[in-house]
Scaffold this active site. Structure first.
Site: not given
Length: 301
Positions: A119, A140, A152, A190
């Protein structure tokens, strides 16, 4: 098609990826550093499958035993030579990852794609530790992995179009959709989520509102399934703090400065669901004895 998947790290994310892949018929090699971690992962995967079947009667009738028969739990990194695709989930510590990747270069097939489930850490930087930077991609996953339909996917500087296509194919086999983003610290999810969580912590710290009411506003006003502080507890407050520290260092931007309350809670061992208490209490998940991870621990908590 990916027939054998290598998963490194049997923590929350690693076992979620292993479960999702095994349920879709893939053979999985799940690697970690200790047999007790692997035994716990086996147990957690079985419980997760049974729990999902209880909640959703449409779930495949395949038993936990049948699914877990497709997962090889091992401490032998050499077993990854069998993998067509590898998902790495080790602890978010550069020193550990930097030691691991040259080993993967030697062991994995020359055409094996390596996906970094991170992340915060730069995928371009990870690729520089290998002789196959074009075959390194960020991936991710969100928690819990089997239940989240979208992933992601991060394109690093050297990631090839063929690698992106393979990553999309792998996720399609899992029944998941890929959203491709470029490699910058925090990516999309994030970079935005950590700001939201951090500001929610500041709101509680400044006594503007209670944690419960902050989350009520997000759920009741914006239709979120979870509020930012409940989400933080699920991710782990220690992970939140680490991500903010990385973002703060990467961008040199004070907007990413972690709330002092967040750092205090992490220092106190209030890490959220995995410790039994964070902004909320989770008595059924509380562990009477908490093991402090060593500096060489592979599991991504």
């Amino acid at each position: 098609m990916i027939s054998t998947l290598g998963v490194i790290g049997a923590g929350v994310m690693g076992r979620g990826v292993a479960q999702a892949a095994a349920q879709k018929g893939m053979r999985v090699v799940l690697l970690d550093i200790a047999d007790d971690i692997l035994a716990a992962a086996d147990n957690e995967i079985r419980q997760a499958i049974r729990f999902a079947a209880m909640l959703d009667k449409k779930t495949s009738a395949e038993s936990a035993d049948d699914v877990c028969q497709r997962i090889e739990f091992t401490t032998d990194i050499g077993k990854l030579a069998q993998a067509d695709f590898v998902v790495e989930n080790v602890s978010e510590k550069v020193a550990i990852k930097q030691t691991l990747y040259p080993q993967l270069d030697r062991i994995c097939k020359s055409d094996c794609v390596i996906a970094v489930n991170t992340s915060a850490i730069s995928i371009t930087r990870v690729g520089s530790w290998t002789e196959r930077a074009d075959k390194v991609v960020g991936m991710h996953f969100m928690n819990p992995v089997p239940m989240k339909p979208l992933v992601e996917v991060i394109r690093a500087h050297h990631t090839s179009d063929a690698t992106i296509a393979t990553a999309k194919q792998f996720l399609a086999q899992l029944g998941k959709e890929a959203v491709i983003v470029n490699d910058m610290p925090g990516f999309v999810s994030n970079r935005i989520l950590m700001l939201t969580v951090n500001e929610a912590v500041f709101v509680v710290q400044d006594q503007v509102s209670s944690a419960r009411d902050v989350d009520r506003i997000f759920k009741g006003c914006f239709g979120h399934k979870m509020g930012p502080l409940e989400t933080a507890d699920l991710i782990g407050l220690d992970t939140i703090l680490f991500s903010l520290d990385v973002l703060y260092e990467s961008y040199n931007d004070p907007k990413f400065r972690p709330a002092p309350l967040l750092r205090k809670m992490v220092d106190a061992g209030l890490h959220g669901r995995k410790s039994g208490e964070g902004f909320f209490k989770y008595p059924n998940l509380h562990q009477a004895v908490k093991k402090k991870p060593s500096e060489t621990e592979m599991v991504k908590q």
